[in-house]
Design a protein around this motif. Structure first.
Motif, PDB file in Angstrom:
ATOM      1  N   MET A   1       5.107 -22.784  22.567  1.00 21.04           N
ATOM      2  CA  MET A   1       4.273 -21.774  21.898  1.00 21.04           C
ATOM      3  C   MET A   1       4.313 -20.454  22.679  1.00 21.04           C
ATOM      4  N   SER A   2       4.408 -19.350  21.947  1.00 18.97           N
ATOM      5  CA  SER A   2       4.463 -18.022  22.578  1.00 18.97           C
ATOM      6  C   SER A   2       3.096 -17.561  23.061  1.00 18.97           C
ATOM      7  N   LYS A   3       3.138 -16.586  23.903  1.00 18.29           N
ATOM      8  CA  LYS A   3       1.933 -15.838  24.255  1.00 18.29           C
ATOM      9  C   LYS A   3       2.237 -14.373  24.002  1.00 18.29           C
ATOM     10  N   GLY A   4       1.218 -13.595  23.797  1.00 15.50           N
ATOM     11  CA  GLY A   4       1.473 -12.183  23.552  1.00 15.50           C
ATOM     12  C   GLY A   4       0.229 -11.348  23.766  1.00 15.50           C
ATOM     13  N   TYR A   5       0.419 -10.055  23.617  1.00 11.44           N
ATOM     14  CA  TYR A   5      -0.655  -9.095  23.878  1.00 11.44           C
ATOM     15  C   TYR A   5      -1.204  -8.545  22.556  1.00 11.44           C
ATOM     16  N   ILE A   6      -2.499  -8.717  22.389  1.00  9.84           N
ATOM     17  CA  ILE A   6      -3.171  -8.247  21.171  1.00  9.84           C
ATOM     18  C   ILE A   6      -4.276  -7.285  21.592  1.00  9.84           C
ATOM     19  N   THR A   7      -4.350  -6.154  20.908  1.00 11.32           N
ATOM     20  CA  THR A   7      -5.372  -5.159  21.228  1.00 11.32           C
ATOM     21  C   THR A   7      -6.721  -5.539  20.632  1.00 11.32           C
ATOM     22  N   GLU A   8      -6.695  -5.997  19.389  1.00  9.78           N
ATOM     23  CA  GLU A   8      -7.964  -6.388  18.766  1.00  9.78           C
ATOM     24  C   GLU A   8      -7.718  -7.307  17.576  1.00  9.78           C
ATOM     25  N   ILE A   9      -8.717  -8.147  17.315  1.00  8.94           N
ATOM     26  CA  ILE A   9      -8.732  -8.994  16.110  1.00  8.94           C
ATOM     27  C   ILE A   9     -10.101  -8.811  15.482  1.00  8.94           C
ATOM     28  N   PHE A  10     -10.120  -8.495  14.200  1.00  6.13           N
ATOM     29  CA  PHE A  10     -11.394  -8.232  13.527  1.00  6.13           C
ATOM     30  C   PHE A  10     -11.190  -8.361  12.033  1.00  6.13           C
ATOM     31  N   ASP A  11     -12.293  -8.405  11.297  1.00  2.74           N
ATOM     32  CA  ASP A  11     -12.132  -8.344   9.846  1.00  2.74           C
ATOM     33  C   ASP A  11     -12.724  -7.046   9.325  1.00  2.74           C
ATOM     34  N   SER A  12     -12.102  -6.537   8.272  1.00  8.32           N
ATOM     35  CA  SER A  12     -12.572  -5.274   7.695  1.00  8.32           C
ATOM     36  C   SER A  12     -11.969  -5.141   6.303  1.00  8.32           C
ATOM     37  N   PHE A  13     -12.129  -3.961   5.720  1.00  6.17           N
ATOM     38  CA  PHE A  13     -11.482  -3.671   4.448  1.00  6.17           C
ATOM     39  C   PHE A  13     -10.181  -2.935   4.709  1.00  6.17           C
ATOM     40  N   GLN A  14      -9.160  -3.276   3.956  1.00  3.62           N
ATOM     41  CA  GLN A  14      -7.906  -2.530   4.034  1.00  3.62           C
ATOM     42  C   GLN A  14      -8.184  -1.085   3.626  1.00  3.62           C
ATOM     43  N   GLY A  15      -7.735  -0.147   4.420  1.00  3.76           N
ATOM     44  CA  GLY A  15      -8.059   1.249   4.155  1.00  3.76           C
ATOM     45  C   GLY A  15      -6.906   2.082   3.634  1.00  3.76           C
ATOM     46  N   GLU A  16      -5.737   1.451   3.434  1.00  2.14           N
ATOM     47  CA  GLU A  16      -4.571   2.242   3.038  1.00  2.14           C
ATOM     48  C   GLU A  16      -3.820   1.538   1.903  1.00  2.14           C
ATOM     49  N   GLY A  17      -3.209   2.334   1.063  1.00 11.15           N
ATOM     50  CA  GLY A  17      -2.264   1.777   0.090  1.00 11.15           C
ATOM     51  C   GLY A  17      -2.908   1.060  -1.074  1.00 11.15           C
ATOM     52  N   PRO A  18      -2.089   0.352  -1.852  1.00 14.08           N
ATOM     53  CA  PRO A  18      -2.562  -0.220  -3.116  1.00 14.08           C
ATOM     54  C   PRO A  18      -3.576  -1.362  -2.950  1.00 14.08           C
ATOM     55  N   TYR A  19      -3.706  -1.905  -1.765  1.00 17.28           N
ATOM     56  CA  TYR A  19      -4.684  -2.978  -1.538  1.00 17.28           C
ATOM     57  C   TYR A  19      -5.943  -2.471  -0.833  1.00 17.28           C
ATOM     58  N   VAL A  20      -6.183  -1.182  -0.955  1.00 21.17           N
ATOM     59  CA  VAL A  20      -7.357  -0.592  -0.340  1.00 21.17           C
ATOM     60  C   VAL A  20      -8.617  -1.302  -0.867  1.00 21.17           C
ATOM     61  N   GLY A  21      -9.500  -1.591   0.050  1.00 22.02           N
ATOM     62  CA  GLY A  21     -10.750  -2.256  -0.327  1.00 22.02           C
ATOM     63  C   GLY A  21     -10.693  -3.766  -0.247  1.00 22.02           C
ATOM     64  N   ARG A  22      -9.514  -4.356  -0.045  1.00 20.67           N
ATOM     65  CA  ARG A  22      -9.427  -5.814   0.067  1.00 20.67           C
ATOM     66  C   ARG A  22      -9.783  -6.235   1.491  1.00 20.67           C
ATOM     67  N   ARG A  23     -10.538  -7.300   1.578  1.00 19.17           N
ATOM     68  CA  ARG A  23     -10.968  -7.798   2.896  1.00 19.17           C
ATOM     69  C   ARG A  23      -9.790  -8.467   3.591  1.00 19.17           C
ATOM     70  N   GLN A  24      -9.594  -8.097   4.826  1.00 21.89           N
ATOM     71  CA  GLN A  24      -8.505  -8.707   5.597  1.00 21.89           C
ATOM     72  C   GLN A  24      -8.991  -9.046   7.002  1.00 21.89           C
ATOM     73  N   ILE A  25      -8.317  -9.990   7.615  1.00 22.97           N
ATOM     74  CA  ILE A  25      -8.463 -10.202   9.053  1.00 22.97           C
ATOM     75  C   ILE A  25      -7.284  -9.467   9.691  1.00 22.97           C
ATOM     76  N   PHE A  26      -7.600  -8.519  10.551  1.00 24.74           N
ATOM     77  CA  PHE A  26      -6.577  -7.671  11.174  1.00 24.74           C
ATOM     78  C   PHE A  26      -6.248  -8.191  12.575  1.00 24.74           C
ATOM     79  N   ILE A  27      -4.972  -8.318  12.825  1.00 27.50           N
ATOM     80  CA  ILE A  27      -4.512  -8.613  14.187  1.00 27.50           C
ATOM     81  C   ILE A  27      -3.695  -7.404  14.627  1.00 27.50           C
TER      82      ILE A  27
END
Ligand code: SF4
Length: 265
Positions: A1-27
């Protein structure tokens, strides 16, 4: 299994493009080799942050906690599972950055785990490496690929054609594999119409959604004195660029960053 560097993980609304307003978990993966002058995630450019910030869209749901980097795939998946319990409206997992392709092997492992949990995967990338994109493409349901313009200063002028070639190749790979493909161009004031026209000619015939996104002015832009008047295109320019794109492409849209309006990440 890999390891890696992540700045943040959170959930929010997509703010760009055609899926704006859809809830996502952002990595938000750490590190990016490009240098766009308008970058609004410069805090994610450090490739080796000590900690990953983990938080929910509402701090009432999840309090913030710090997770030590490098993170394991298992630790990232645990974060997804935890946020999943409070996001019944979840659309997909968004792999963003920084530049996620700089962590392609790590991205691939997390995306494979998310798929096995019946979650949809959404990749946001500058498309700077077609080779790396090809290595992860099969795991993604959606790919939002940027095309950088010369005036974005993402790379040195001598490297621009190589970047553009990689972006086009990423788009072709995504379309060929049946991934829902969004192509996003950030538009600043005085964007040359001819440059947008050439891009659209190069994309003609591909099944994509083409998004012109007017830049959002902010205080940490590289050309620091850049006030909104100097960098933000006026509506007349946007109509002209959209009409130009519409001569070559079917799905053309002009969408500003909505998360900035909402005051969320
Ligand atoms: S590609 Fe994205 S993260 Fe990288 S410099 Fe440009 S805007 Fe910032």
């Amino acid at each position: 299994m890999s390891k890696g560097y992540i700045t943040e993980i959170f959930d929010s609304f997509q703010g760009e493009g055609p899926y704006v307003g859809r809830r996502q978990i952002f990595i938000r993966f750490a590190g990016c080799p490009l240098h766009c002058f308008y970058c609004d995630t410069s805090y994610a450019k450090d490739p080796h942050p000590k900690f990953c910030d983990f938080f929910g869209g509402s701090s009432m749901i999840h309090s913030k906690k710090l997770i030590r980097n490098p993170m394991s795939t298992k630790a990232a998946v645990e974060c997804i599972k935890e946020l999943r319990t409070s996001t019944p409206d979840l659309h997909s997992i968004c792999y963003t950055g920084g530049e996620p392709l700089s962590s392609a092997a790590f991205v691939k492992e997390i995306a494979a785990e998310a798929k096995s949990m019946q979650l949809k995967n959404f990749l946001e990338t500058s498309g700077n490496s077609a080779k790396r994109f090809a290595s992860v493409a099969d795991y993604f349901d959606f790919a939002s690929i940027d095309i950088k313009l010369r005036n974005h200063l993402a790379v040195e002028e001598r490297d621009y054609d190589n970047l553009y070639g990689n972006e086009l190749e990423c788009i072709r790979i995504a379309v060929d594999r049946g991934t829902e493909t969004i192509v996003k161009v950030i538009v600043v004031k005085n964007t040359p119409v001819g440059e947008i026209e050439q891009i659209c000619k190069d994309l003609a015939g591909l099944d994509i959604k083409f998004v012109l996104q007017p830049v959002t002015a902010h205080s940490s832009m590289k050309n620091a004195d850049a006030g909104a008047d100097i960098v933000v295109p006026d509506v007349k320019e946007l109509f002209e660029l959209s009409a130009t794109a519409g001569r070559y492409l079917e799905h053309v849209m002009v969408i500003p960053q909505v998360h900035k309006v909402m005051g969320i990440r």
